[in-house]
Motif scaffolding. Sequence first.
Motif, mmCIF file in Angstrom:
data_model
loop_
_atom_site.group_PDB
_atom_site.id
_atom_site.type_symbol
_atom_site.label_atom_id
_atom_site.label_comp_id
_atom_site.label_asym_id
_atom_site.label_seq_id
_atom_site.Cartn_x
_atom_site.Cartn_y
_atom_site.Cartn_z
ATOM 1 N N THR A 260 100.548 88.037 165.970
ATOM 2 C CA THR A 260 100.495 89.344 166.624
ATOM 3 C C THR A 260 101.693 90.183 166.215
ATOM 4 O OG1 THR A 260 99.324 88.362 168.501
ATOM 5 C CG2 THR A 260 100.286 90.533 168.836
ATOM 6 N N PHE A 261 102.868 89.543 166.088
ATOM 7 C CA PHE A 261 104.025 90.274 165.562
ATOM 8 C C PHE A 261 103.693 90.862 164.194
ATOM 9 C CE2 PHE A 261 107.548 90.770 162.745
ATOM 10 C CZ PHE A 261 108.559 91.316 163.504
ATOM 11 N N VAL A 262 103.160 90.026 163.310
ATOM 12 C CA VAL A 262 102.869 90.483 161.946
ATOM 13 C C VAL A 262 101.847 91.618 161.966
ATOM 14 C CG1 VAL A 262 101.950 89.810 159.693
ATOM 15 C CG2 VAL A 262 103.479 88.265 160.922
ATOM 16 N N GLY A 263 100.811 91.487 162.817
ATOM 17 C CA GLY A 263 99.813 92.537 162.898
ATOM 18 C C GLY A 263 100.394 93.855 163.378
ATOM 19 N N SER A 264 101.171 93.808 164.447
ATOM 20 C CA SER A 264 101.757 95.032 164.992
ATOM 21 C C SER A 264 102.771 95.640 164.026
ATOM 22 C CB SER A 264 102.426 94.718 166.337
ATOM 23 O OG SER A 264 102.871 95.888 166.965
ATOM 24 N N PHE A 265 103.590 94.793 163.399
ATOM 25 C CA PHE A 265 104.582 95.252 162.432
ATOM 26 C C PHE A 265 103.907 95.887 161.216
ATOM 27 C CE2 PHE A 265 107.104 94.494 158.604
ATOM 28 C CZ PHE A 265 108.343 95.014 158.958
ATOM 29 N N ARG A 280 110.393 96.955 166.445
ATOM 30 C CA ARG A 280 110.208 97.077 167.887
ATOM 31 C C ARG A 280 108.758 96.842 168.272
ATOM 32 N NH1 ARG A 280 109.918 101.598 172.144
ATOM 33 N NH2 ARG A 280 109.163 102.988 170.495
ATOM 34 N N ARG A 281 107.847 97.421 167.505
ATOM 35 C CA ARG A 281 106.427 97.251 167.812
ATOM 36 C C ARG A 281 105.974 95.808 167.591
ATOM 37 N NH1 ARG A 281 103.092 102.482 167.395
ATOM 38 N NH2 ARG A 281 104.670 104.065 167.814
ATOM 39 N N VAL A 283 107.859 93.083 167.932
ATOM 40 C CA VAL A 283 108.394 92.265 169.021
ATOM 41 C C VAL A 283 107.630 92.520 170.318
ATOM 42 C CG1 VAL A 283 110.437 91.872 170.471
ATOM 43 C CG2 VAL A 283 110.661 91.993 167.983
ATOM 44 N N ALA A 284 107.287 93.776 170.588
ATOM 45 C CA ALA A 284 106.488 94.073 171.780
ATOM 46 C C ALA A 284 105.121 93.396 171.695
ATOM 47 C CB ALA A 284 106.329 95.582 171.936
ATOM 48 N N GLY A 285 104.535 93.384 170.489
ATOM 49 C CA GLY A 285 103.253 92.716 170.306
ATOM 50 C C GLY A 285 103.342 91.225 170.567
ATOM 51 N N ALA A 286 104.370 90.576 170.037
ATOM 52 C CA ALA A 286 104.557 89.138 170.256
ATOM 53 C C ALA A 286 104.791 88.850 171.729
ATOM 54 C CB ALA A 286 105.715 88.631 169.412
ATOM 55 N N SER A 287 105.569 89.704 172.403
ATOM 56 C CA SER A 287 105.827 89.522 173.840
ATOM 57 C C SER A 287 104.535 89.628 174.641
ATOM 58 C CB SER A 287 106.835 90.560 174.333
ATOM 59 O OG SER A 287 108.093 90.421 173.700
ATOM 60 N N ALA A 288 103.687 90.579 174.274
ATOM 61 C CA ALA A 288 102.415 90.743 174.970
ATOM 62 C C ALA A 288 101.485 89.564 174.717
ATOM 63 C CB ALA A 288 101.741 92.048 174.535
ATOM 64 N N ALA A 289 101.555 88.988 173.518
ATOM 65 C CA ALA A 289 100.647 87.887 173.168
ATOM 66 C C ALA A 289 100.880 86.652 174.018
ATOM 67 C CB ALA A 289 100.786 87.547 171.691
ATOM 68 N N VAL A 303 101.224 95.941 175.173
ATOM 69 C CA VAL A 303 102.114 96.236 174.042
ATOM 70 C C VAL A 303 102.775 97.602 174.236
ATOM 71 C CG1 VAL A 303 102.269 96.557 171.546
ATOM 72 C CG2 VAL A 303 100.746 94.803 172.483
ATOM 73 N N GLU A 304 101.986 98.592 174.599
ATOM 74 C CA GLU A 304 102.535 99.942 174.776
ATOM 75 C C GLU A 304 103.569 99.974 175.898
ATOM 76 O OE1 GLU A 304 99.022 102.238 175.319
ATOM 77 O OE2 GLU A 304 98.565 102.346 173.157
ATOM 78 N N ARG A 305 103.316 99.237 176.968
ATOM 79 C CA ARG A 305 104.273 99.199 178.085
ATOM 80 C C ARG A 305 105.551 98.469 177.702
ATOM 81 N NH1 ARG A 305 104.843 95.139 181.711
ATOM 82 N NH2 ARG A 305 102.868 94.229 181.027
ATOM 83 N N LEU A 306 105.418 97.363 176.965
ATOM 84 C CA LEU A 306 106.580 96.540 176.637
ATOM 85 C C LEU A 306 107.467 97.156 175.554
ATOM 86 C CD1 LEU A 306 104.964 92.980 176.716
ATOM 87 C CD2 LEU A 306 106.428 94.038 178.444
ATOM 88 N N MET A 307 106.939 98.116 174.797
ATOM 89 C CA MET A 307 107.781 98.761 173.790
ATOM 90 C C MET A 307 109.005 99.423 174.430
ATOM 91 S SD MET A 307 105.500 100.334 170.698
ATOM 92 C CE MET A 307 104.369 101.308 171.679
ATOM 93 N N GLU A 308 108.862 99.823 175.682
ATOM 94 C CA GLU A 308 109.981 100.477 176.368
ATOM 95 C C GLU A 308 111.103 99.501 176.674
ATOM 96 O OE1 GLU A 308 110.100 103.730 176.766
ATOM 97 O OE2 GLU A 308 108.155 103.787 175.732
#
Length: 315
Positions: A260-265, A280-281, A283-289, A303-308
């Motif tokens: 998910t990190f790789v996909g978002s990045f 940043r995106r 890491v937020a993706g990996a956190s959401a996963a 993902v959108e919420r965690l980017m903050e």
Amino acid sequence: MRDILTVTLNPALDLATSVDSVVSGVKLRCGPPRTDPGGGGINVSRAIKLLGGSSRCLVALSGRNGETLADLLRGAGIDLITHPAPGETRSSLSVRDEHRGEQYRFMLPGPPWSPFDVIEAERAIVEAAQPGGLVVISGTMPPGVLPDLIPDLCGKVRAKGGEVVVDTSGPALHLVARGKGPAPDFLRMNQEEADDLAGRRLIDLGDSADFAQSLVRRGVAKVVIVARGPEGSVLATDGSRFHSRAADVPVRSKVGAGDTFVGSFTLAVAQGLPLDEALRRGVAGASAAVMTEGTALCRREDVERLMEVCPTVAI
């Protein structure tokens, strides 16, 4: 947006379930199963789709598992390119122990490949790569595929004007890290893999950033990323280093967090965003996963919420 092609040569039909407690010698009554298409590149494409982006997903498939996996991908709206593979597409099993909060993951090896199988797959990948696009090579290689396939692909894709993102492990990662042959543009690894390459434990963020930057300066890749679990990830180029901290979230499953990190990045790079924002995106993706069950990957709203709460800073 730039074209994204993901490559999965050793996919898996992923089955995820849970039990009250994992113990030996008795029948374990499992919860309702979840079946998902799995494998590095597949998960990258799934994450990109969940985040509102698009990619083309080249997958080597065979047998009944392969047919089921293809149906799942098409049902998820993934733009699928199938390539015939030898044998039967493998399967995998992840089981969550609800009492201990632990997860057990069982990965089958997949069918062995012949040299002819490798030549045909490489030809298909290069033909599918688009000038100016991004090619993501992610996950383990099938038995019989030599590590030099990745440098070969890097050279041929870059000759077409594309860029390559590599997230692999084992002998393939070691070969890439030696800087022999054409290099990827982006190289990601986790902390355990980075420690193994360095021959010692990388004790903190600065140590990981130093190591990542040393790989860049040796010509291993233009951009190197090291994931440090709950600490997030560091990214280094020849002239800059960034860190984005992972969000503090409840962990339900770590399956697919790296993909998910790789996909978002990669999606962010394809959209033309700067590297610090792409980090940043990712890491937020990996956190959401890790917040989702089994092999479910991420939710876009998470993902959108965690980017903050995953800011990127220069280190």
